[in-house]
Design an enzyme around this catalytic site. Sequence first.
Site, PDB file in Angstrom:
ATOM      1  NE  ARG A 126      -3.795  -2.373   0.064  1.00 19.44           N
ATOM      2  CZ  ARG A 126      -3.472  -3.638  -0.246  1.00 19.44           C
ATOM      3  NH1 ARG A 126      -2.381  -3.871  -1.202  1.00 19.44           N
ATOM      4  NH2 ARG A 126      -4.425  -4.371  -0.319  1.00 19.44           N
ATOM      5  CB  SER A 156      -9.723  -1.795   3.750  1.00 18.89           C
ATOM      6  OG  SER A 156     -10.067  -3.157   3.159  1.00 18.89           O
ATOM      7  CD  GLU A 207      -5.859   0.057   2.963  1.00 21.45           C
ATOM      8  OE1 GLU A 207      -6.087   0.524   1.939  1.00 21.45           O
ATOM      9  OE2 GLU A 207      -5.884  -1.157   3.306  1.00 21.45           O
TER      10      GLU A 207
END
Length: 340
Positions: free
Chosen positions: A165, A238, A334
């Site tokens: 990520r 998420s 995130e």
Amino acid sequence: MLALIENADLRAHNTLGISEQVERLVFVENDRELTEALSLADQHAWAVTLLGGGSNLVLAGRVQGLVVVMRSRGRRVITRSGHSVVIEAEAGENWHALVNWTLDLGLSGLENLSLIPGTAGAAPVQNIGAYGVELKDVLESVEVYDRLTATTCQLSPGQCRFAYRDSLFKQEAGRYVILRVRLRLSSVTEPKLDYGPLANAWQATGLQRVDARVISELVCQIRRSKLPDPAQLANAGSFFKNPLVSAELALQLQHQWPGLPSFVQPDGRYKLAAGWLIDQAGWKGYRDGDAGVHREQALVLVNYGEARGEHIMTLASRIQADIQERFGVLLEMEPIVLGE
């Protein structure tokens, strides 16, 4: 001539459905309009924020400067060599629509990444991943505009500094504008079925011949069963990354919590399931006003109507503090946070 919209509301441009204003908003549909917008921002010393689908974003206040929404469209086959096919997509292309287009062409490689919200241009920033596949696994190159040198260039996967990520585009935020991406796919299905629920779903079909379209449909079914549709219930997907911890801490937690999902990484660390930790701590289904945790997926924070960015962030901070106290694990968000 660019049409700048002053004091625009960004509610329709973020999947969390947060209503916040930006000083100036502009939509760009090609490279010329983009460079014109960036030049205008430089002339007036405006801060620049690039926006794709707004699916990985928390607006925590009024956004200063200029928000540039990438609306470039276009997708094409660049080269074919044996079973290898390179395709190119403009930054503003809807990601899931792009996946479906490649499947229509009989190409494999993106099926595990089906139904991920956002745009093609945003995909490398986050190094999007799901069900055992990450963007870096299929990326051929990224064409970018370098604001530091005012030049356009191609970046290889190695130059993008991909990690979990993470990427160069987050590490040097604001320098590069992604114009288009090239992906190397295959005309022969090379299935990635290591993810347990996906492997089980495939086996349940009873099919003998592996088919990329079927895998995509199974991925969509799994995602829909676990993640709410932003069009029905505002969310940013998420909200926390799966944490990476030392082997020592992972073994300690596994001893205390035998059901804890953990996966060893090439560097010896372990990746833990953030959703499992949040669920065990009792946060699933929690609601405070219009900010809450989804009742089916503890990893997803939702906006039930009129939650502000500060409400979402307060809830996220409470969850982070609780998980750190209970498990000794710090969860990292995130989404990107914008606004004062």
